[in-house]
Motif scaffolding. Structure first.
Motif, mmCIF file in Angstrom:
data_model
loop_
_atom_site.group_PDB
_atom_site.id
_atom_site.type_symbol
_atom_site.label_atom_id
_atom_site.label_comp_id
_atom_site.label_asym_id
_atom_site.label_seq_id
_atom_site.Cartn_x
_atom_site.Cartn_y
_atom_site.Cartn_z
ATOM 1 N N LYS A 1 -6.034 -5.113 -2.933
ATOM 2 C CA LYS A 1 -7.433 -5.417 -2.981
ATOM 3 C C LYS A 1 -7.717 -7.056 -3.629
ATOM 4 O O LYS A 1 -8.752 -7.843 -3.271
ATOM 5 C CB LYS A 1 -7.981 -4.417 -3.842
ATOM 6 N N LYS A 2 -6.752 -7.471 -4.404
ATOM 7 C CA LYS A 2 -6.943 -8.596 -5.078
ATOM 8 C C LYS A 2 -6.043 -9.865 -4.512
ATOM 9 O O LYS A 2 -5.859 -10.781 -5.025
ATOM 10 C CB LYS A 2 -6.333 -8.652 -6.500
ATOM 11 N N GLU B 1 0.925 -1.245 0.191
ATOM 12 C CA GLU B 1 0.168 0.057 -0.124
ATOM 13 C C GLU B 1 0.838 1.323 -0.139
ATOM 14 O O GLU B 1 0.596 2.146 -0.637
ATOM 15 C CB GLU B 1 -1.029 -0.055 1.280
ATOM 16 N N VAL C 1 -7.780 -7.987 3.258
ATOM 17 C CA VAL C 1 -7.851 -8.665 1.862
ATOM 18 C C VAL C 1 -9.343 -9.123 1.863
ATOM 19 O O VAL C 1 -10.048 -9.628 2.622
ATOM 20 C CB VAL C 1 -6.906 -9.493 1.528
ATOM 21 N N ALA C 2 -9.686 -9.679 0.801
ATOM 22 C CA ALA C 2 -11.120 -10.434 0.477
ATOM 23 C C ALA C 2 -11.189 -11.690 0.914
ATOM 24 O O ALA C 2 -12.154 -12.457 0.879
ATOM 25 C CB ALA C 2 -11.485 -10.131 -1.171
ATOM 26 N N ASP D 1 -2.079 -0.669 -4.106
ATOM 27 C CA ASP D 1 -3.461 -0.736 -3.525
ATOM 28 C C ASP D 1 -4.207 -1.682 -4.445
ATOM 29 O O ASP D 1 -5.237 -2.647 -3.652
ATOM 30 C CB ASP D 1 -4.108 0.358 -3.043
ATOM 31 N N ASP D 2 -3.930 -1.747 -5.648
ATOM 32 C CA ASP D 2 -4.798 -2.738 -6.323
ATOM 33 C C ASP D 2 -4.514 -4.211 -6.343
ATOM 34 O O ASP D 2 -5.147 -4.982 -6.303
ATOM 35 C CB ASP D 2 -4.566 -2.405 -7.932
#
Length: 414
Positions: free
Chosen positions: A341-342, A332, A370-371, A337-338
């Motif tokens: 997120k993934k 980050e 994270v997801a 940041d992309d």
């Protein structure tokens, strides 16, 4: 007059059998023609007795056979039409028999729409095993309860993994800030799961600046390494030539090993990584990168620039979890940041779950950042530290590797 001419005149004026004479006109240099005046004297033969005659009014003619359907009546000729020919009236079309698809805006269906999936009735497949299969066989197929939920979920994961990604090569680095957390193990499991269920090519690249162990965890040996490919990159112009530099045995996963020679003074750097991945990008759909420990060495620059998704590996201890979380912070801080997120965080329980560390709390921490968070359970086959055979893993370990592969593909197409 000679006898011959007299005979010809007698023949020309000879009467017909019915007694009516006719005249023959001779036209010079032309064919014999019957004069128009002589046609009036011709008498047509009388009809033979017994021949068909018009029927009496209201009675059918002789030899009449009734038919089941009537012949369409002819419409009266239009007096104003040019031809005056009779036309047959067509019966009106039944609106119920006309297909509604002919009036749709996109037009009639093309021939390609007549597929076997649409036209052939599919038979229900029997269950894969267990008491459901026994019941199916005992009832001769009349009772089919289908597969249990876990089998259906596994098939759904396999379908997600097999999704096509397009023409561009996807790059997925496996990261870790600390050694010994199972980064190479996770790379191998992910690569095997992807290569086993996908139709395209998948390769794992050992990009450790120092001596990597990716080739030690995979079956098969290759004569050449990534460093040799860097030197020969301009002469490799086919997949057959590239196969000389990779190893594959017992798995569909190709592996490009790092240089095992400890006397090599030049470390694998960013330029080498870019050169190798440029070659691999021409022949593989997915390139997994087994990165070295740390985030500041030169290879990491090209690795993160080409990355389409990242897998972050953490151990089950306090320091390992903290270093993994700091890796997300580092990404980050450097404008990625992309990738955060993934990112997919994998918690590798290599030491088992007998410790006092609350793994559930570690998972909850990473879910706030994270997801997707995934746990790989302890497996004795993985703990051996030798070559990994996918069939020798515990079912829970294979299921975790398959789920990880599905999550990675979801991030690549998302």
């Amino acid at each position: 007059m000679t006898d011959e001419k007299k005979h010809e005149n007698d023949a020309d004026s000879a009467p017909e059998p019915d007694g009516t004479p006719f005249e023959v006109v001779a036209v010079p240099d032309a064919r014999d023609r019957v004069s128009a005046g002589s046609l009036a004297g011709l008498t047509l033969p009388q009809p033979i007795a017994g021949a068909s005659v018009p029927p009496a009014p209201g009675k059918p003619p002789a030899g009449y056979l009734p038919v089941s359907s009537r012949v369409p009546e002819r419409e009266e000729a239009d007096p104003e039409s040019d031809t005056g020919a009779d036309t047959v009236a067509e019966p009106p079309a039944d609106p119920e028999q006309a297909s509604e698809r002919r009036t749709r805006p996109e037009g009639p269906e093309p021939a390609s729409s007549l597929t076997s999936d649409r036209l052939i009735e599919k038979a229900a497949t029997p269950p894969v095993g267990g008491w459901r299969l026994w019941l199916y066989r005992a009832t001769l197929g009349y009772v089919n309860l289908g597969d249990p939920d876990h089998v259906r979920l596994r098939r759904a994961l396999e379908h997600r993994i097999a999704t096509r990604l397009g023409e561009r090569t996807r790059f997925v680095p496996v990261l870790s800030r600390k050694g010994g957390v199972g980064k190479t193990t996770v790379t191998t499991l992910l690569g095997m799961a992807l290569a086993d269920l996908r139709e395209d090519r998948v390769i794992a690249l050992d990009a450790n600046p120092d001596r990597g162990t990716l080739s030690d965890r995979n079956p098969g040996r290759a004569t050449y390494t990534a460093r040799h490919l860097v030197k020969d990159r301009f002469s490799v112009d086919s997949f057959a030539q590239l196969s000389e530099y990779t190893a594959r045995e017992g798995s569909r996963l190709d592996v490009l090993a790092s240089d095992p020679d400890p006397m090599v003074a030049h470390a694998f750097d960013d330029g080498d990584y870019r050169a190798v991945t440029d070659v691999l990008g021409r022949y593989y759909s997915i390139v997994l990168t087994d990165s070295g420990t740390g985030m500041v060495h030169s290879v990491m620059k090209g690795t993160l620039e080409k990355a389409d998704a990242v897998v972050l590996v953490s151990g089950g201890s306090v320091d390992e979890a903290r270093l993994a979380s700091e890796t997300l912070t580092w990404l980050e801080a450097h404008g990625r940041d992309d990738l955060v997120k993934k990112a997919i965080v994998v918690i590798n329980i290599g030491a088992g779950e007998g410790t006092r560390v609350d793994i559930d709390e570690i998972e909850e921490h990473f879910r706030t950042r994270v997801a997707h968070v995934l746990r790989i359970p302890h497996d004795r086959h993985l703990a051996e530290g030798s070559q990994i055979e996918f069939g020798k893993l515990r079912p829970a370990t294979r299921a975790a590797a398959t789920e990880l592969a599905a999550l990675v593909v979801d991030q690549l197409i998302g």
